[in-house]
Design a protein around this motif. Structure first.
Motif, PDB file in Angstrom:
ATOM      1  N   ILE A 111     116.207 120.062  56.812  1.00 55.58           N
ATOM      2  CA  ILE A 111     115.902 119.063  55.363  1.00 55.58           C
ATOM      3  C   ILE A 111     114.964 118.224  56.572  1.00 55.58           C
ATOM      4  O   ILE A 111     114.064 118.069  57.125  1.00 55.58           O
ATOM      5  N   GLU A 112     115.809 117.517  57.453  1.00 56.74           N
ATOM      6  CA  GLU A 112     115.650 116.545  58.612  1.00 56.74           C
ATOM      7  C   GLU A 112     114.768 117.176  59.329  1.00 56.74           C
ATOM      8  O   GLU A 112     113.888 116.631  60.353  1.00 56.74           O
ATOM      9  N   ALA A 113     115.123 118.764  59.968  1.00 59.45           N
ATOM     10  CA  ALA A 113     114.643 119.208  61.129  1.00 59.45           C
ATOM     11  C   ALA A 113     113.243 119.317  60.914  1.00 59.45           C
ATOM     12  O   ALA A 113     112.765 119.504  61.669  1.00 59.45           O
ATOM     13  N   LEU A 114     112.868 119.194  59.417  1.00 59.61           N
ATOM     14  CA  LEU A 114     111.652 120.162  59.481  1.00 59.61           C
ATOM     15  C   LEU A 114     110.387 118.796  59.105  1.00 59.61           C
ATOM     16  O   LEU A 114     109.329 118.761  58.361  1.00 59.61           O
ATOM     17  N   PRO A 353     116.839 116.334  49.035  1.00 57.27           N
ATOM     18  CA  PRO A 353     116.479 115.967  50.171  1.00 57.27           C
ATOM     19  C   PRO A 353     114.930 116.691  50.763  1.00 57.27           C
ATOM     20  O   PRO A 353     114.410 115.646  51.505  1.00 57.27           O
ATOM     21  N   LEU A 354     114.556 117.748  50.202  1.00 57.60           N
ATOM     22  CA  LEU A 354     113.653 117.772  50.510  1.00 57.60           C
ATOM     23  C   LEU A 354     111.937 117.090  50.203  1.00 57.60           C
ATOM     24  O   LEU A 354     110.800 116.471  50.596  1.00 57.60           O
ATOM     25  N   LEU A 357     112.066 114.163  51.577  1.00 61.67           N
ATOM     26  CA  LEU A 357     110.865 113.429  52.875  1.00 61.67           C
ATOM     27  C   LEU A 357     109.630 114.177  52.637  1.00 61.67           C
ATOM     28  O   LEU A 357     108.937 112.910  53.297  1.00 61.67           O
ATOM     29  N   GLU A 358     109.352 114.495  52.273  1.00 64.12           N
ATOM     30  CA  GLU A 358     108.073 115.424  52.119  1.00 64.12           C
ATOM     31  C   GLU A 358     107.109 114.030  51.378  1.00 64.12           C
ATOM     32  O   GLU A 358     106.231 113.225  52.184  1.00 64.12           O
ATOM     33  N   ALA A 359     108.036 113.364  50.469  1.00 60.06           N
ATOM     34  CA  ALA A 359     107.462 111.700  49.646  1.00 60.06           C
ATOM     35  C   ALA A 359     107.409 110.816  50.774  1.00 60.06           C
ATOM     36  O   ALA A 359     106.150 109.714  50.692  1.00 60.06           O
TER      37      ALA A 359
END
Length: 401
Positions: A111-114, A353-354, A357-359
């Motif tokens: 997810i962090e790679a996104l 996790p996604l 990260l988006e927030a």
């Protein structure tokens, strides 16, 4: 207490559900209600201690096939079987098998790679919104960001997002759907869409999650036909719905608490705790998905018979004063924060996790590039979604300065 003496679907409750949940925790922490569209009875549990305990209680099952045919038909007479055979509606060992197949796509590292892609998408959407000045934040930003991300992960054409939004709204907000036939039609549309998508990916595999699931099936990794369709439905809907509501209600909370907004702007290092507080205070998933008693269960003096539907009040639990000091205070630095905004136990949200990260990316850009943003309507004129399952806004008019 039976019936709807505590009505979760009134406009007043939808605008602010916290007072009613406070009453429930005090007066009826385990209460039997009736869902108005399908006329399905269910038990609502509202205290944090009970919610957490039941989220890991083996006497509650997720797989509706464990119900007798008569009870199942009463609860699920409009369900599309191909949409319900996914890990959120499964118990071990099926749940373990299904979750294992997709969990590698949602590890924190992947997810962090996104982050660069999410940042680029959010930046483009924000620039377009800033150029307009005043926008509906849901339409301009909160919806397109997560739906584009999950569509790209799955390999679903992004241009199909508007039909997804309409079908999802009908299924998740049945009180505003226009009737039982509309619900059935939306389910059938999803089934047809995913059946066609799977056929295309079988013929032309790509570097996406749909192709990976098909490859797992072909290698004998115990994926059944209905499970493929159900998993795609879950990943697409859950992959954007929670984040849409988190972004919308989270921004509203910041705008309604300007001292916390300025605190976060002055100290961006608080972003992670701020997102956790939005998940607690706003609880974009208001109640859990359905569980069923596999045997009689006694709780708080109430005897719940076997084969009864049970729903757990996540938002209510997140405002329980027995666990959270000053629970009605929005505090971007709150710690500890043991909220259940993503659930708890084996069914804890795989996409957490996604969504986080988006927030974090979205609010970081908003605070940096829109320093004068404010609500464009009075709070009492906001329209909330007519659902006791999800907690979100239909629209959020804002001026971005």
């Amino acid at each position: 207490m039976t019936g709807n003496a505590y009505d979760l679907w009134t406009p007043a409750h939808r605008a602010n559900p916290r007072p009613l949940y406070a009453r429930l925790r005090q007066e009826a922490p385990v209460v039997r209600l009736v869902e108005p569209v399908r006329q399905a009875p269910f038990w609502l549990v509202s205290r944090y201690e009970d919610v957490v305990a039941l989220l890991r209680d083996g006497r509650l099952a997720k797989d509706s096939r464990k119900l007798s045919p008569q009870r199942r038909s009463r609860f699920f007479r409009l369900s599309q079987d191909a949409l319900t055979r996914h890990m959120l509606n499964a118990d071990p060992p099926d749940h373990t098998r299904l979750r294992t197949l997709v969990s590698q796509a949602f590890t924190p590292r992947r997810i962090e790679a996104l982050r660069p892609r999410i940042t680029a998408l959010a930046s483009g959407l924000l620039e377009a919104a800033l150029a307009q000045g005043s926008v509906d934040f849901i339409d301009a930003f909160a919806f397109p960001l997560p739906v584009i991300v999950i569509a790209e992960m799955l390999g679903v054409p992004v241009e199909d997002r508007d039909p997804f939004r309409a079908w999802t709204h009908t299924l998740l907000v049945p009180q505003a759907s226009g009737g039982l036939e509309r619900i059935k039609e939306a389910g059938e549309n999803f089934v047809q869409y995913f059946t066609s998508l799977l056929e295309r990916r079988r013929a032309e595999p790509g570097d996406d999650l749909v192709s990976a699931l098909l490859a797992a099936e072909e290698q004998g990794d115990r994926l059944r036909a209905n499970e493929l369709t159900g998993m795609l439905f879950l990943l697409l809907v859950a992959g954007h719905e929670t984040t849409v509501n988190l972004l919308g209600t989270g921004l509203l909370a910041l705008l309604q608490h300007p001292e916390q907004l300025e605190r976060l702007r002055a100290d961006p290092g608080l972003m992670d705790t701020a997102v956790e507080e939005m998940l607690r205070y706003c609880s974009p998933v208001e109640t859990s998905t359905t569980r069923f008693t596999v045997e009689p269960l006694e709780l708080r003096g109430q005897m719940i018979p076997a084969e009864e539907m049970v729903v757990l009040g996540l938002l209510s639990a997140n405002h329980d004063p027995e666990v959270f000091a000053e629970p009605e205070r929005f505090d971007v630095g709150r710690t500890p924060n043991k909220h259940v905004g993503f659930g708890f136990g084996i069914h804890y949200c795989l996409g957490a996790p996604l969504a986080r990260l988006e927030a974090a990316v979205a609010f970081g850009l908003l605070l940096e590039r829109a320093p004068r943003m404010e609500l464009a309507v009075a709070p009492e004129h906001l329209e909330w979604r007519k659902s006791a399952f999800i907690r979100g806004l239909e629209k959020l008019p804002v001026s971005l300065g």
